[in-house]
Motif scaffolding. Structure first.
Motif, PDB file in Angstrom:
ATOM      1  N   TYR A   1       0.926  -1.194   0.025  1.00  0.00           N
ATOM      2  CA  TYR A   1      -0.029  -0.087  -0.041  1.00  0.00           C
ATOM      3  C   TYR A   1       0.824   1.342   0.022  1.00  0.00           C
ATOM      4  O   TYR A   1       1.715   1.312   0.871  1.00  0.00           O
ATOM      5  N   SER A   2       0.437   2.146  -0.831  1.00  0.00           N
ATOM      6  CA  SER A   2       1.133   3.433  -0.916  1.00  0.00           C
ATOM      7  C   SER A   2       1.084   4.231   0.118  1.00  0.00           C
ATOM      8  O   SER A   2       1.860   5.307   0.520  1.00  0.00           O
ATOM      9  N   SER A   3       0.035   4.179   0.959  1.00  0.00           N
ATOM     10  CA  SER A   3      -0.160   5.186   2.246  1.00  0.00           C
ATOM     11  C   SER A   3      -1.081   4.371   2.920  1.00  0.00           C
ATOM     12  O   SER A   3      -1.751   3.192   2.723  1.00  0.00           O
ATOM     13  N   PHE A   4      -1.183   4.857   4.263  1.00  0.00           N
ATOM     14  CA  PHE A   4      -2.098   4.272   5.314  1.00  0.00           C
ATOM     15  C   PHE A   4      -3.472   4.456   4.823  1.00  0.00           C
ATOM     16  O   PHE A   4      -4.515   3.541   4.928  1.00  0.00           O
ATOM     17  N   ASN A   5      -3.798   5.342   3.907  1.00  0.00           N
ATOM     18  CA  ASN A   5      -5.289   5.694   3.589  1.00  0.00           C
ATOM     19  C   ASN A   5      -5.541   4.525   2.322  1.00  0.00           C
ATOM     20  O   ASN A   5      -6.594   3.966   2.394  1.00  0.00           O
ATOM     21  N   ALA A   6      -4.483   4.195   1.666  1.00  0.00           N
ATOM     22  CA  ALA A   6      -4.681   3.294   0.553  1.00  0.00           C
ATOM     23  C   ALA A   6      -4.916   1.914   1.264  1.00  0.00           C
ATOM     24  O   ALA A   6      -5.945   1.063   0.942  1.00  0.00           O
ATOM     25  N   PHE A   7      -4.271   1.614   2.379  1.00  0.00           N
ATOM     26  CA  PHE A   7      -4.573   0.305   2.948  1.00  0.00           C
ATOM     27  C   PHE A   7      -5.893   0.456   3.924  1.00  0.00           C
ATOM     28  O   PHE A   7      -6.585  -0.415   3.672  1.00  0.00           O
ATOM     29  N   PHE A   8      -6.324   1.344   4.490  1.00  0.00           N
ATOM     30  CA  PHE A   8      -7.677   1.700   5.085  1.00  0.00           C
ATOM     31  C   PHE A   8      -8.792   1.372   4.313  1.00  0.00           C
ATOM     32  O   PHE A   8      -9.851   1.012   4.735  1.00  0.00           O
TER      33      PHE A   8
END
Length: 285
Positions: free
Chosen positions: A58-65
């Motif tokens: 995932y490129s960012s935590f938001n992408a993961f979330f």
């Protein structure tokens, strides 16, 4: 009331949420890895259900979330009369919307309630749901954070209602009066084969945003006055079980149904776990 819940009354909700958003969207590898590992470990996130099961993918935590699920991880209830659960999570409350002397009243928790008029920021339109049904689904940080359609509907209007960003966890719900009618939220009105249906995406502390499939980011920016967007005639129809929106941290979605069209599925008691696609209600007739 716990000290943590008391503190939420005085904390700068929007400032904290804006800071959280900055962290969530950071593409710094060390920052995102730390956030993903912390949440995965603390809340027991099951990445085996995700389309991307590698936490470093995932490129960012938001992408993961806001991660997608792998194909087949959730399926829609086969009964064609079943309205579907819109999200993974837990039932906060579900039941009838008041009529008569308690017209429009929606139960929040023991000793707490609010009205459909307050929630929708529209007393006139709220009347179509008096005597109907509601279901409030809480999405914790471990859950899949995309919200799907309970039934096929054509989008009529969205209403962005400004407000606070209180936590929507069980302790806050039990003690903060009219919480869901006070928090910032996006009300989505649909026309369906059985009549009106409202889907309310409720913001919460550290929620960095609400996005919809038809217009992208809706919150933030945070609102200072009620903002309505008319989608009538634009042909935006979403099928039953299709994705409609997503949260960027744990929050709550509330479904409102008009009177006389459906019966809630048995067993939808407070704190009962639910999964996207299971039966929320059954159409009558």
């Amino acid at each position: 009331m716990s000290l943590t819940t008391r503190l939420t009354h005085v904390l700068p909700h929007r400032l904290l949420s804006s800071l959280a958003r900055r962290l969530a969207y950071s593409e710094d590898a060390r920052t995102s890895a730390w956030l993903i590992d912390t949440v995965t470990r603390r809340f027991g996130v099951d990445l085996s259900e995700a389309e991307q099961s590698d936490p470093r993918g995932y490129s960012s935590f938001n992408a993961f979330f806001t991660r997608a699920l792998r194909e087949g991880a959730r399926v829609a209830e086969a009964d064609p009369r079943a309205l579907l659960m819109p999200a993974d999570g837990r039932i906060s409350q579900a039941g009838p919307i008041g009529s008569g002397d308690g017209a429009g009243r929606i139960f929040q928790a023991k000793g707490q309630s609010f009205t459909a008029a307050e929630l929708l920021a529209d007393p006139g339109y709220a009347r179509v749901f008096h005597g109907g049904l509601f279901a409030t689904v809480y999405l914790s940080p471990r859950d899949y954070h995309r919200v799907h359609m309970p039934w096929t509907g054509t989008l009529l209007e969205t209403v962005h209602v400004p407000g606070r960003l209180f936590s929507v966890g069980p302790a806050a719900v039990a003690h903060i009066p009219r919480l869901f009618a006070r928090n910032e939220r996006l009300v989505c009105h649909f026309d369906t084969g059985f009549g009106p249906m409202a889907m309310v995406m409720v913001g919460a502390m550290l929620v960095s945003g609400v996005e919809t499939v038809w217009s992208g980011i809706e919150i933030p920016g945070y609102g200072h006055s009620v903002r309505r967007t008319d989608y009538r005639g634009r042909g935006i129809t979403l099928e039953r079980f299709a994705e409609m929106a997503r949260f960027n941290y744990g929050s709550t979605v509330i479904v409102l149904l008009p009177p006389g069209v459906a019966e809630l599925a048995p067993g939808l008691e407070a704190e009962s776990p639910v999964r996207l696609g299971q039966r929320l209600a059954t159409l009558r007739g």
